[in-house]
Enzyme design. Structure first.
Site, mmCIF file in Angstrom:
data_model
loop_
_atom_site.group_PDB
_atom_site.id
_atom_site.type_symbol
_atom_site.label_atom_id
_atom_site.label_comp_id
_atom_site.label_asym_id
_atom_site.label_seq_id
_atom_site.Cartn_x
_atom_site.Cartn_y
_atom_site.Cartn_z
ATOM 1 N N ALA A 72 -28.685 16.538 56.928
ATOM 2 C CA ALA A 72 -28.957 16.738 58.359
ATOM 3 C C ALA A 72 -27.921 17.686 58.944
ATOM 4 C CB ALA A 72 -28.933 15.407 59.105
ATOM 5 N N ASP A 73 -28.340 18.432 59.950
ATOM 6 C CA ASP A 73 -27.412 19.325 60.633
ATOM 7 C C ASP A 73 -27.823 19.451 62.096
ATOM 8 O OD1 ASP A 73 -25.097 21.350 59.930
ATOM 9 O OD2 ASP A 73 -26.372 22.318 61.428
#
Length: 198
Positions: free
Chosen positions: A71-72
């Site tokens: 995730a970012d």
């Protein structure tokens, strides 16, 4: 919900770990070290999705039997991408620009199961409106050091940065850093053989 294989979160974010714990998903956290320098040609949506995929890929190649989640999160204000501030001066500049405006938070997620050659990505966007912040409010917040490990130099979930948020339009968990509903849908649609949803 139980995942019938090793489930790895490719992140060192305590907020993402807390969210997975909240929904009862057993996991192991292994941080993925990648170059997060923005590509000038990427849209924020594509960049968030790309960085999430890079994180997941880095760990999935090391643990091919595991289901890996990357995730970012990016904060975008007036076309500028705000990552984690490098120092207090940059944190102050970010908060001054966010003050009294609406910005967008993008969180990209990626799921990879290397040994079955499956990967899927998605990105969510939420608009966040800040109230007007005084110089003293910004200075006090920066002195807590809380903004220093967060994209956009603030946290909505577990520190006093929440006081600056006037309203949001979209998924709250996208702003925290992991859109839980979108994750749930991706698991159901793509990895139902690996997940027990009962």
């Amino acid at each position: 919900m139980k995942i019938n294989t090793l489930f790895i979160l490719a992140s060192q974010s305590p907020r993402r770990r807390k969210l997975l714990e909240q929904v009862g998903m057993p996991f192991m956290a292994i941080p993925a070290n990648i170059d997060e320098t923005p590509d000038d040609h990427s849209t924020p949506q594509k960049l968030a999705e790309y960085l999430a995929l890079q994180k997941a890929t880095t760990i999935a190649t090391q643990k091919p039997d595991a289901l890996v989640l990357g995730a970012d999160t990016l904060v975008v204000c007036k076309g500028e991408i705000f990552n984690k501030p490098k120092d207090e001066d940059e944190a102050e500049r970010m908060l001054q620009q966010l003050s009294g405006t609406t910005h967008t938070v993008y969180t990209g997620i990626a799921l990879i199961h290397h040994c079955s050659h499956r990967s899927v990505t998605a990105v969510e966007a939420t608009e966040v409106t800040f109230g007007k912040l005084s110089h003293d409010e910004i200075s006090r917040y920066i002195k807590t050091r809380l903004p220093m490990d967060k994209a956009g130099a603030y946290g909505i979930q577990d520190d006093s940065g929440a006081l600056f948020v006037e309203r949001i339009n979209g998924d709250y968990y996208t702003v925290v850093g992991l859109p839980l509903h979108r994750l749930y849908v991706l698991l159901k649609q793509n990895y139902d053989d690996l997940v027990n949803f009962e």
